[in-house]
Design a protein around this motif. Structure first.
Motif, mmCIF file in Angstrom:
data_model
loop_
_atom_site.group_PDB
_atom_site.id
_atom_site.type_symbol
_atom_site.label_atom_id
_atom_site.label_comp_id
_atom_site.label_asym_id
_atom_site.label_seq_id
_atom_site.Cartn_x
_atom_site.Cartn_y
_atom_site.Cartn_z
ATOM 1 N N LYS A 138 -46.050 -33.007 26.329
ATOM 2 C CA LYS A 138 -47.394 -33.464 25.976
ATOM 3 C C LYS A 138 -48.398 -32.396 26.373
ATOM 4 C CE LYS A 138 -50.575 -37.344 26.515
ATOM 5 N NZ LYS A 138 -50.813 -38.653 27.172
ATOM 6 N N CYS A 139 -49.318 -32.100 25.471
ATOM 7 C CA CYS A 139 -50.238 -30.997 25.700
ATOM 8 C C CYS A 139 -51.630 -31.510 26.068
ATOM 9 C CB CYS A 139 -50.301 -30.123 24.445
ATOM 10 S SG CYS A 139 -50.788 -28.426 24.790
ATOM 11 N N THR A 140 -52.583 -30.594 26.147
ATOM 12 C CA THR A 140 -53.962 -30.932 26.491
ATOM 13 C C THR A 140 -54.884 -30.466 25.375
ATOM 14 O OG1 THR A 140 -54.245 -28.835 27.672
ATOM 15 C CG2 THR A 140 -53.484 -30.723 28.959
ATOM 16 N N ASN A 141 -56.178 -30.742 25.525
ATOM 17 C CA ASN A 141 -57.206 -30.271 24.591
ATOM 18 C C ASN A 141 -56.961 -30.733 23.147
ATOM 19 O OD1 ASN A 141 -58.393 -28.923 26.748
ATOM 20 N ND2 ASN A 141 -57.279 -27.037 26.333
ATOM 21 N N GLY A 142 -56.381 -31.928 23.002
ATOM 22 C CA GLY A 142 -56.183 -32.479 21.672
ATOM 23 C C GLY A 142 -54.963 -31.962 20.931
ATOM 24 N N ILE A 143 -54.202 -31.065 21.554
ATOM 25 C CA ILE A 143 -52.988 -30.531 20.938
ATOM 26 C C ILE A 143 -51.833 -31.472 21.269
ATOM 27 C CG2 ILE A 143 -51.455 -28.549 20.730
ATOM 28 C CD1 ILE A 143 -54.308 -28.003 19.847
ATOM 29 N N ARG A 144 -51.084 -31.903 20.259
ATOM 30 C CA ARG A 144 -50.047 -32.913 20.472
ATOM 31 C C ARG A 144 -48.824 -32.352 21.175
ATOM 32 N NH1 ARG A 144 -48.535 -35.968 15.157
ATOM 33 N NH2 ARG A 144 -47.206 -37.009 16.689
ATOM 34 N N LYS A 145 -48.366 -31.185 20.759
ATOM 35 C CA LYS A 145 -47.117 -30.650 21.300
ATOM 36 C C LYS A 145 -47.288 -29.210 21.763
ATOM 37 C CE LYS A 145 -43.978 -33.482 18.500
ATOM 38 N NZ LYS A 145 -42.868 -33.448 17.507
ATOM 39 N N CYS A 146 -46.779 -28.949 22.946
ATOM 40 C CA CYS A 146 -46.801 -27.597 23.504
ATOM 41 C C CYS A 146 -45.438 -27.278 24.100
ATOM 42 C CB CYS A 146 -47.856 -27.473 24.608
ATOM 43 S SG CYS A 146 -49.550 -27.360 24.047
ATOM 44 N N HIS A 147 -45.265 -26.024 24.432
ATOM 45 C CA HIS A 147 -44.116 -25.592 25.218
ATOM 46 C C HIS A 147 -44.642 -25.178 26.589
ATOM 47 C CE1 HIS A 147 -41.521 -25.409 21.619
ATOM 48 N NE2 HIS A 147 -42.605 -24.947 21.011
ATOM 49 N N ARG A 148 -43.945 -25.610 27.649
ATOM 50 C CA ARG A 148 -44.405 -25.321 29.001
ATOM 51 C C ARG A 148 -43.492 -24.315 29.670
ATOM 52 N NH1 ARG A 148 -44.052 -29.222 34.163
ATOM 53 N NH2 ARG A 148 -42.190 -27.938 34.399
ATOM 54 N N SER A 149 -44.091 -23.422 30.440
ATOM 55 C CA SER A 149 -43.306 -22.423 31.160
ATOM 56 C C SER A 149 -42.448 -23.098 32.225
ATOM 57 C CB SER A 149 -44.226 -21.389 31.806
ATOM 58 O OG SER A 149 -45.065 -21.995 32.776
ATOM 59 N N ARG A 150 -41.329 -22.462 32.540
ATOM 60 C CA ARG A 150 -40.438 -22.977 33.583
ATOM 61 C C ARG A 150 -40.704 -22.325 34.929
ATOM 62 N NH1 ARG A 150 -34.789 -22.950 30.063
ATOM 63 N NH2 ARG A 150 -35.331 -24.738 28.700
ATOM 64 N N LYS A 151 -41.640 -21.387 34.948
ATOM 65 C CA LYS A 151 -41.999 -20.754 36.212
ATOM 66 C C LYS A 151 -43.505 -20.562 36.279
ATOM 67 C CE LYS A 151 -41.011 -16.085 34.453
ATOM 68 N NZ LYS A 151 -40.195 -14.864 34.677
ATOM 69 N N ILE A 152 -43.983 -20.310 37.468
ATOM 70 C CA ILE A 152 -45.411 -20.139 37.694
ATOM 71 C C ILE A 152 -45.861 -18.785 37.149
ATOM 72 C CG2 ILE A 152 -47.228 -20.067 39.428
ATOM 73 C CD1 ILE A 152 -45.818 -22.777 39.053
ATOM 74 N N ILE A 153 -46.974 -18.794 36.433
ATOM 75 C CA ILE A 153 -47.520 -17.572 35.841
ATOM 76 C C ILE A 153 -48.989 -17.453 36.215
ATOM 77 C CG2 ILE A 153 -48.084 -16.399 33.666
ATOM 78 C CD1 ILE A 153 -45.640 -17.700 32.428
ATOM 79 N N SER A 154 -49.429 -16.229 36.488
ATOM 80 C CA SER A 154 -50.831 -15.967 36.804
ATOM 81 C C SER A 154 -51.577 -15.554 35.545
ATOM 82 C CB SER A 154 -50.945 -14.853 37.856
ATOM 83 O OG SER A 154 -50.325 -15.222 39.056
ATOM 84 N N GLY A 155 -52.861 -15.886 35.519
ATOM 85 C CA GLY A 155 -53.665 -15.511 34.363
ATOM 86 C C GLY A 155 -55.141 -15.637 34.648
ATOM 87 N N VAL A 156 -55.938 -15.420 33.617
ATOM 88 C CA VAL A 156 -57.397 -15.526 33.708
ATOM 89 C C VAL A 156 -57.885 -16.398 32.558
ATOM 90 C CG1 VAL A 156 -59.586 -14.290 33.746
ATOM 91 C CG2 VAL A 156 -57.557 -13.225 34.729
ATOM 92 N N HIS A 157 -58.746 -17.345 32.893
ATOM 93 C CA HIS A 157 -59.343 -18.241 31.902
ATOM 94 C C HIS A 157 -60.759 -17.770 31.623
ATOM 95 C CE1 HIS A 157 -60.759 -22.592 30.806
ATOM 96 N NE2 HIS A 157 -60.497 -21.875 29.727
#
Length: 208
Positions: free
Chosen positions: A142-161
């Motif tokens: 289940k995704c966020t922001n109105g998106i029905r389907k997503c793929h989720r990472s299996r490990k922690i990833i760093s990033g910038v929003h």
């Protein structure tokens, strides 16, 4: 740099050695350093663009012509590609991810925009493309922001929003930068040309 128009609304661009230096390795510098040039290009539709300059290689000339013509395209946007995702999402900068100016600099450097219009929200990820591509084979969640389907990472990833705070068009877009570390949610789609599933967009980073 010289700009010449004829009556058929074509454009001839003369590149000076100084502008060539700014273009080499990073077309984003054109956005940062030549705002008047870009605004001029947006005044009228073009039938074609021709670059006249001996300083540019054939490849550089072709890339610049394609880039300018893309700004005036009236049809549907180009389909996502592997190279576009690598360029726009994968981080290759030495700037600290916690830097408050990260998004303001990287959004311009990586040319993240929609035909020069500011993108309201964007994510950069500190991971290899191969790691992100593998996520496309994970089960749907289940995704966020109105998106029905997503793929989720299996490990922690760093990033910038990056979130737009002001501006309508490049290079006047201003962003807030938020360092995030957690589970990454992406969307993917099949690309017929290469026969692969490729990542398309980063939807969220769920902080741990």
């Amino acid at each position: 740099m010289g700009l010449h128009r004829n009556r058929r609304h074509s454009l001839t661009v003369d590149i000076t050695p100084s502008l060539l230096y700014s273009l080499q390795g990073n077309m984003g510098t054109l956005i940062n350093m030549q705002p008047l040039f870009l605004l001029f290009l947006l005044l009228k539709p073009l039938q074609f663009v021709r670059i006249n300059d001996s300083y540019l290689s054939d490849k550089q000339r072709e890339e610049l012509e394609d880039y300018i013509e893309d700004l005036h395209a009236t049809g549907p946007p180009k389909p996502p590609t592997k190279e576009a995702f690598k360029t726009h999402v994968i981080i290759d900068s030495e700037m600290p991810l916690t830097d408050e100016e990260y998004c303001n600099q990287e959004m311009k450097r990586k040319r993240v925009h929609n035909r020069l219009y500011c993108i309201k929200e964007h994510f950069f990820l500190q991971a290899s493309y191969e790691d992100i591509e593998e996520m496309c084979y994970n089960i749907f969640v289940k995704c966020t922001n109105g998106i029905r389907k997503c793929h989720r990472s299996r490990k922690i990833i760093s990033g910038v929003h990056c979130v737009l705070t002001s501006g309508i068009m490049m290079p006047f877009c201003e962003y807030t930068s938020s360092f995030k570390e957690g589970w990454v949610f992406i969307t993917c789609q099949w690309e017929d040309d290469i026969g692969e599933i490729i990542p398309v967009s980063v939807i969220d980073i769920l902080a741990i």
